[in-house]
Design a protein around this motif. Structure first.
Motif, PDB file in Angstrom:
ATOM      1  N   GLU A 178      11.719   7.481 -12.529  1.00  0.00           N
ATOM      2  CA  GLU A 178      10.761   6.831 -11.762  1.00  0.00           C
ATOM      3  C   GLU A 178       9.770   5.874 -12.512  1.00  0.00           C
ATOM      4  OE1 GLU A 178      10.371   7.294  -8.876  1.00  0.00           O
ATOM      5  OE2 GLU A 178      10.745   9.424  -8.173  1.00  0.00           O
ATOM      6  N   LYS A 181      11.495   2.717 -12.541  1.00  0.00           N
ATOM      7  CA  LYS A 181      11.227   1.909 -10.859  1.00  0.00           C
ATOM      8  C   LYS A 181       9.886   1.170 -11.109  1.00  0.00           C
ATOM      9  CE  LYS A 181      10.348   4.640  -7.482  1.00  0.00           C
ATOM     10  NZ  LYS A 181      10.913   5.514  -6.482  1.00  0.00           N
ATOM     11  N   LEU A 182       8.963   2.089 -11.508  1.00  0.00           N
ATOM     12  CA  LEU A 182       7.466   1.450 -11.402  1.00  0.00           C
ATOM     13  C   LEU A 182       7.384   0.193 -12.439  1.00  0.00           C
ATOM     14  CD1 LEU A 182       5.542   4.817 -11.904  1.00  0.00           C
ATOM     15  CD2 LEU A 182       5.680   3.341  -9.630  1.00  0.00           C
ATOM     16  N   SER A 183       8.141   0.290 -13.520  1.00  0.00           N
ATOM     17  CA  SER A 183       7.782  -0.948 -14.555  1.00  0.00           C
ATOM     18  C   SER A 183       8.597  -2.170 -13.823  1.00  0.00           C
ATOM     19  CB  SER A 183       8.683  -0.539 -15.965  1.00  0.00           C
ATOM     20  OG  SER A 183       8.674  -1.557 -16.640  1.00  0.00           O
ATOM     21  N   TYR A 185       8.759  -2.684 -10.624  1.00  0.00           N
ATOM     22  CA  TYR A 185       7.904  -3.129  -9.763  1.00  0.00           C
ATOM     23  C   TYR A 185       6.587  -3.627 -10.149  1.00  0.00           C
ATOM     24  CZ  TYR A 185       4.947  -2.603  -5.398  1.00  0.00           C
ATOM     25  OH  TYR A 185       4.013  -2.715  -4.495  1.00  0.00           O
ATOM     26  N   ALA A 186       6.127  -3.192 -11.199  1.00  0.00           N
ATOM     27  CA  ALA A 186       5.025  -3.637 -11.617  1.00  0.00           C
ATOM     28  C   ALA A 186       5.044  -5.174 -12.433  1.00  0.00           C
ATOM     29  CB  ALA A 186       4.329  -2.713 -12.650  1.00  0.00           C
ATOM     30  N   LEU A 191      -0.647  -1.033 -11.893  1.00  0.00           N
ATOM     31  CA  LEU A 191      -0.610  -0.413 -10.521  1.00  0.00           C
ATOM     32  C   LEU A 191      -1.990   0.692 -10.040  1.00  0.00           C
ATOM     33  CD1 LEU A 191       3.257   0.840 -10.786  1.00  0.00           C
ATOM     34  CD2 LEU A 191       2.263  -1.541  -9.734  1.00  0.00           C
ATOM     35  N   GLU A 195      -0.468   2.685  -4.694  1.00  0.00           N
ATOM     36  CA  GLU A 195       1.005   2.109  -4.918  1.00  0.00           C
ATOM     37  C   GLU A 195       1.998   3.094  -5.576  1.00  0.00           C
ATOM     38  OE1 GLU A 195       0.934  -2.361  -5.870  1.00  0.00           O
ATOM     39  OE2 GLU A 195      -0.480  -1.402  -6.902  1.00  0.00           O
ATOM     40  N   ILE A 196       1.463   3.871  -6.515  1.00  0.00           N
ATOM     41  CA  ILE A 196       2.304   5.024  -7.303  1.00  0.00           C
ATOM     42  C   ILE A 196       2.568   6.034  -6.329  1.00  0.00           C
ATOM     43  CG2 ILE A 196       2.118   6.668  -9.332  1.00  0.00           C
ATOM     44  CD1 ILE A 196       0.737   4.306 -10.814  1.00  0.00           C
ATOM     45  N   LEU A 199       5.311   4.862  -3.964  1.00  0.00           N
ATOM     46  CA  LEU A 199       6.416   4.860  -4.759  1.00  0.00           C
ATOM     47  C   LEU A 199       6.898   6.063  -5.284  1.00  0.00           C
ATOM     48  CD1 LEU A 199       5.681   1.345  -6.688  1.00  0.00           C
ATOM     49  CD2 LEU A 199       7.422   1.725  -4.712  1.00  0.00           C
TER      50      LEU A 199
END
Length: 331
Positions: A178, A181-183, A185-186, A191, A195-196, A199
């Motif tokens: 996860e 994925k956030l990295s 996306y950001a 973020l 948003e988190i 996601l």
């Protein structure tokens, strides 16, 4: 080097294996990287005893070891451990081990034991620390060329870390996925919590959360959590045993507090709590809880557990759980 990796933290174990793999020259992986099942012990030892043709290191992994199923034949095979050269990294991977077994004692005689246990699901502080640590080690590929990948810091607020700890729980494998994925996306920007949340959905409904919801008298949440557990085919005995253990612990702590035990160390000893740090959280959880309701809850859940052990199909599970929940609802 001979290593026995054991524990229930699969992410930590895989990370350790990746570290060993990184010691192998990538151009020689075909010749120097080998994985075997526990049923291929003879072959694994044969490969491990042979020096690498590249004069470098060789990694041999024996996966899913069930030491309890290894008897005198396997013990005889393991006598070959003395012939494993220093240039070979021989790794045995086991979910758990019985340290009384001859096979185990023989393995640790020639190698080292590395144990990786999951963070207790109730230790959100440690889970948050682990998430922050994982985020700090992330690498994001910012171009089409993996060689020029840059390390981009994943910016997480305290609020975001708290949410992620609750949403992911102690599943560090999912946490790493996860966060990656956030990295991506950001791409370096901070973020927003919304948003988190979009996601990374909260999917950590477990029996401990069910017990907490019952103690707080939250019937609607109890129904949601129970439905989620059952839909994932969680065994009835696992659900009942977990909530029984939790309610017993709450009852012991509350009883000790009512009896005048004040110091966390003393309370941990009286309640047989192995980790004294947990006492702080338990105190908070039972501070406004009625001791009689806790005692009644333990009795009801214990009766349910005994019924299931005698062969009942668990048809009373919902009735009992909602009954316990009502004990803690404010009238």
């Amino acid at each position: 080097m001979i290593v026995l990796l054991t524990g229930d933290d699969q992410h930590a174990i895989q990370s350790q294996l990746n570290q060993y793999k990184a010691e192998i020259d990538s151009q020689w992986l075909t010749l120097c990287y080998h994985r075997f099942s526990d049923g291929q012990l003879d072959k694994a030892l044969s490969v491990a005893r042979t020096r690498s043709l590249t004069d470098g290191k060789k990694l041999v992994i024996v996966e899913n070891c069930h030491l309890k199923q290894w008897g005198d034949t396997e013990l005889e095979t393991l006598q070959q451990l003395v012939q494993v050269p220093d240039s070979t990294i021989l790794v045995f991977v086991a979910n758990n081990v019985d340290k009384r077994l001859k096979v185990y004692k023989h393995l640790v005689k020639y190698g080292k034991l590395l144990e990786f246990s999951l963070i207790p699901p109730w230790r959100y502080d440690l889970i948050e620390e682990a998430i922050v640590s994982l985020a700090a080690r992330l690498y994001t590929n910012t171009t089409d060329n993996a060689v020029t990948a840059k390390k981009i810091k994943l910016l997480l607020s305290e609020e975001a870390v708290t949410y992620l700890a609750q949403a992911i729980g102690n599943d560090m494998t999912r946490a790493a996925s996860e966060l990656r994925k956030l990295s991506i996306y950001a791409q370096g920007r901070k973020l927003e919590l919304a948003e988190i949340q979009e996601l990374v959905p909260c999917e950590t409904q477990n029996s401990l959360q069910l017990a907490a919801a019952m103690r707080e008298g939250k019937s609607h949440q109890v129904l949601q959590l129970l439905d989620d557990l059952l839909s994932r085919s969680e065994p009835l005995m696992v659900i009942v045993s977990t909530i029984l253990t939790q309610f017993r612990t709450w009852l012991w702590v509350k009883s000790a507090m009512v009896s005048g035990v004040k110091k966390d160390g003393e309370l941990a000893q009286v309640c047989n709590i192995s980790n004294p740090r947990r006492v702080y959280y338990l105190r908070q959880e039972v501070a406004n809880t009625n001791i009689n309701a806790l005692a009644r809850a333990v009795t009801m859940i214990l009766d349910l557990e005994m019924s299931i052990k005698r062969g009942a199909d668990g048809g009373d599970l919902l009735v009992v759980i909602l009954g316990v929940c009502r004990l803690f609802q404010v009238v």
